[in-house]
Design a protein around this motif. Structure first.
Motif: not given
Length: 328
Positions: A270-271, A296-303
Motif C-alpha cells: 500500500a505504501a 500493509v499488503l493487499t491482493s484480490g480486489n483490494v486497492r
C-alpha cells in the motif's frame, strides 16, 4: 616559424590526488557494488546481509555522492561503474516514491491501522485517539500484552472497535485484531513463534481476509531461519478475486528477498502504490538509520488509495494507516 614539440616534452595535467586516492576510491566503489549486489542478486542470507540489504534505499544517495567524488577526481572508470550500479538500484527504489496511476473505483472503503506496541509499553490512550480520529475500521496490533489489553479497554478501544480477536502474550509474543465490523476466525497461518492471527472481516457487501503479521526479529544469532519460516507461513495472494490483506510488522523492507517474493506472487504494498514507500516506520528516532519494515499488503480486489505514518508515544515503531478500497 613552426616549432616541433616532442611528445615526451608535453606534460599532461595530473588527476587530483595520486595512486593512493585512486586505490581508496576503488576500494570504496567495490564496497558500494558489494552492498548493492546483496539486493540486486538476492544475497541476503544471514543477519548481517539482511541488515545491509534493509538499508538499500540509502545506497542510492550514497552512489550519487560517489559519482560526484569520482567526477571531481576524474576517475572515469569508477564513475562509470558506480553510475550503472546506482541506476540499477534506482530502478527498484525510486518507484516507491511515485504513486501508481489508478482510475477511480467503486467499492467499500476500509481503513486499516497497524502498530507495533513495543512490548506492550505504547500509550494506550494515544492508540485509541488515533483510532477515533482516523475512523479506523480494523486495527492490527503487535507485541500485545495482557496489561496493554486492559489499558486499551479502559481507554475505550473496544467501544470503538467492539469485535476482537486477541492473542496477548508476554513481551513481544502477542498480536491482536480489533474491528468495527464482525470478525470470523480463520486459520490462514500455521503456528509461528509470534502470534499471527487471521480473521474474516465482514464488511458491508464484501468479506475481507485479514492477517495480523508479526515476523520474528532476524538480527539475533541464528534468527534468520526463524524469520524466514514466519514469513513463509503467511498465505499467498488469492487467485480467485478474494480480498486479502496482510498488515503488520514484517521486520523486512521491500528490498529483502522474502518481501520481493510476496510482491512477485501478486501482493501490492500500500505504501509503494501510493508513493509513500520510503516513509520509515522503524525506529521512531534517527538511529539506526530508519527503514520501512511495517507494511500493509493487499491482493484480490483490494486497492490502496491512501497511506500515512503516525507517531504514537511509547513505541520504537511508527503506526501505518492505509485506506483501502474493497471492490465488489
Amino acid at each position: 616559424m613552426v616549432r616541433v614539440v616532442d611528445a615526451e616534452d608535453v606534460e599532461l595535467p595530473r588527476k587530483p590526488g595520486g595512486g593512493w586516492t585512486t586505490a581508496l576510491l576503488t576500494l570504496v566503489s567495490l564496497g558500494f557494488c558489494g552492498w548493492a549486489a546483496l539486493s540486486l542478486a538476492a544475497l541476503d542470507g544471514n543477519r548481517y546481509a539482511v541488515a545491509l540489504t534493509a538499508l538499500t534505499q540509502y545506497a542510492v544517495p550514497a552512489g550519487a555522492v560517489l559519482v560526484l567524488i569520482g567526477l571531481f577526481l576524474r576517475r572515469w572508470l569508477n564513475v562509470l561503474i558506480v553510475v550503472l550500479v546506482t541506476l540499477a538500484l534506482s530502478y527498484y527504489v525510486v518507484p516507491r516514491a511515485l504513486p501508481d496511476e489508478m482510475p477511480p473505483a467503486a467499492g467499500e472503503p476500509m481503513k486499516v491501522l497497524s502498530f507495533n506496541a513495543y512490548l506492550g509499553e505504547a500509550d494506550a490512550e494515544r492508540i485509541v485517539a488515533a483510532v477515533r480520529r482516523n475512523r479506523v475500521d480494523v486495527l492490527s496490533i503487535q507485541e500485545l500484552t495482557p496489561d496493554l489489553v486492559a489499558r486499551l479497554d479502559a481507554a475505550g478501544l473496544f467501544a470503538e472497535l467492539p469485535h476482537r480477536m486477541l492473542r496477548p502474550g508476554p513481551r513481544g509474543e502477542g498480536t491482536g485484531i480489533a474491528s468495527r465490523h464482525p470478525l470470523r476466525e480463520l486459520n490462514a497461518v500455521s503456528e509461528t513463534v509470534l502470534a499471527q492471527p487471521s480473521a474474516l472481516v465482514d464488511l458491508p457487501g464484501r468479506d475481507v481476509e485479514l492477517v495480523a503479521v508479526h515476523a520474528f526479529w532476524p538480527m539475533g544469532e541464528n534468527t534468520v531461519p526463524t524469520w524466514e519460516r514466519d514469513l513463509r507461513a503467511l498465505p499467498g495472494p488469492s487467485h480467485d478475486d478474494r480480498a486479502r490483506v496482510l498488515a503488520g510488522d514484517f521486520n523486512a523492507t521491500l528490498d529483502l528477498t522474502r518481501m520481493q517474493e510476496f510482491l512477485g506472487r501478486g501482493y501490492t504494498d500500500a505504501a509503494a502504490a501510493t508513493g509513500q514507500g520510503l516513509l520509515p516506520t522503524w525506529p521512531s528516532g534517527w538511529f539506526p538509520p530508519p527503514v520501512t519494515i511495517d507494511h500493509v499488503l493487499t491482493s484480490g480486489n483490494v486497492r490502496p488509495e491512501d497511506y500515512r505514518v503516525l507517531d504514537i508515544p511509547g513505541s520504537d515503531h511508527r503506526a501505518v494507516l492505509a485506506t483501502l478500497r474493497v471492490m465488489p
